[in-house]
Design a protein around this motif. Sequence first.
Motif, PDB file in Angstrom:
ATOM      1  N   ASP A   1      -5.094   8.216   5.868  1.00 31.62           N
ATOM      2  CA  ASP A   1      -6.385   7.530   5.837  1.00 31.62           C
ATOM      3  C   ASP A   1      -7.536   8.503   5.641  1.00 31.62           C
ATOM      4  O   ASP A   1      -8.645   8.105   5.266  1.00 31.62           O
ATOM      5  CB  ASP A   1      -6.582   6.709   7.115  1.00 31.62           C
TER       6      ASP A   1
ATOM      7  N   TYR B   1       0.873  -1.177   0.000  1.00 25.26           N
ATOM      8  CA  TYR B   1       0.000   0.000   0.000  1.00 25.26           C
ATOM      9  C   TYR B   1       0.907   1.223   0.000  1.00 25.26           C
ATOM     10  O   TYR B   1       1.736   1.381   0.872  1.00 25.26           O
ATOM     11  CB  TYR B   1      -0.919  -0.031   1.225  1.00 25.26           C
TER      12      TYR B   1
ATOM     13  N   HIS C   1       1.549   7.230   5.796  1.00 25.67           N
ATOM     14  CA  HIS C   1       2.042   5.869   6.063  1.00 25.67           C
ATOM     15  C   HIS C   1       1.875   4.986   4.835  1.00 25.67           C
ATOM     16  O   HIS C   1       1.181   5.353   3.881  1.00 25.67           O
ATOM     17  CB  HIS C   1       1.316   5.277   7.271  1.00 25.67           C
TER      18      HIS C   1
ATOM     19  N   HIS D   1       0.172   7.123   2.000  1.00 24.85           N
ATOM     20  CA  HIS D   1      -1.131   7.781   2.006  1.00 24.85           C
ATOM     21  C   HIS D   1      -1.488   8.234   3.413  1.00 24.85           C
ATOM     22  O   HIS D   1      -0.823   7.883   4.386  1.00 24.85           O
ATOM     23  CB  HIS D   1      -2.218   6.816   1.500  1.00 24.85           C
TER      24      HIS D   1
HETATM   25 FE   LIG Z   1      -3.803   3.600   5.857  1.00 25.97          FE
END
Ligand SMILES: [Fe+2]
Length: 325
Positions: free
Chosen positions: A240, A235, A306, A238
Amino acid sequence: MAWFTESTAQSFSLTVLSGLETDKLSCPRAFFFEVFADAAADVDAGCAARLTPETSSEVESELAELVLTSPQLVELSGVLLALALMLAESLIVALHVEARTATKKIAASSCPQCPGRTAEVRFQFKRRTSLIFALGGALRAAPGGVGPIFGVARRRSRASAGVDGAALPARELPRKAAQKVARKVCLRLAGLPSALLAAAAACGSSGDEGGPVEAPRLRLHPHVMAATYRRGAEYHCHKDSYHGKDNLRMLTILLYLNRDWRPGDDGELRLFAQRPGEDAADESRFVDVAPRCGRLVMFRSREVWHAVREPREERWALTLWVMAE
Ligand SMILES: [Fe+2]
Ligand SMILES: O=C(O)CCC(=O)C(=O)O
């Protein structure tokens, strides 16, 4: 399930790092909680709260045993600790095991302990794809919420990193297995709303612990997300939530379930420093958090950049988001 039973202690310490400080990064908005006794070894305790959960059923009575020692913890402890206590029980892992052993199955069943509540499990494994399934409903802080609802989504693969997971179609799961899980889930979660209220009240009255609980209008996201990443899945960097405009996530709470994680297995959560004066990550400055079983990490969804590094082995995490206006 055996491995989880081993690491469940009648009494365990909850270790809180008040902020994350390394030579690379100071990140006062992130906290570690080691939920299981055997996971606490490598954590340098900033302060600690001792939990003595009774084998007795009520989440409320477990929370009453709690001694809070950190203002940061006080701020958000109700939700967090209720979650930690729940997760320290076998239900989530039962779910985890259930998911691992089931193949392309889904369950829908009603929970006999919670009349009128329905649990639905949707599940599918796919190579090079990760899985999210979620439980919710009973997690809603509002009284009278509906029962747990499980959903599933395809997780980002490297190729599609950055694209949100798409819902997968519903299928059928073996009814018996699903009922077993649903019963446990319902039993454990039914007490959560009042437990949260009690914890919030206790925090507010604790005097020198930082005053009244902040963000009194916190709402729990109706789902706990369980996600697994495999080799090939990661991932990208980004947040959240972007200023609360895209969604109302305020706090991200993660719990990792990877008992056999070893250095070199990768799959760390990477927390980035922010560029001074900019709303952007400084990707050259970061700290990696190993996704060790029992490690609970929380950070402010709107502030902490993160990423998840590609793991070598299957990697499991649970996420709960706390929402706020
Ligand atoms: Fe996240
Ligand atoms: O699993 C993790 O460590 C973090 C996952 C994450 O950042 C997300 O789902 O938004």
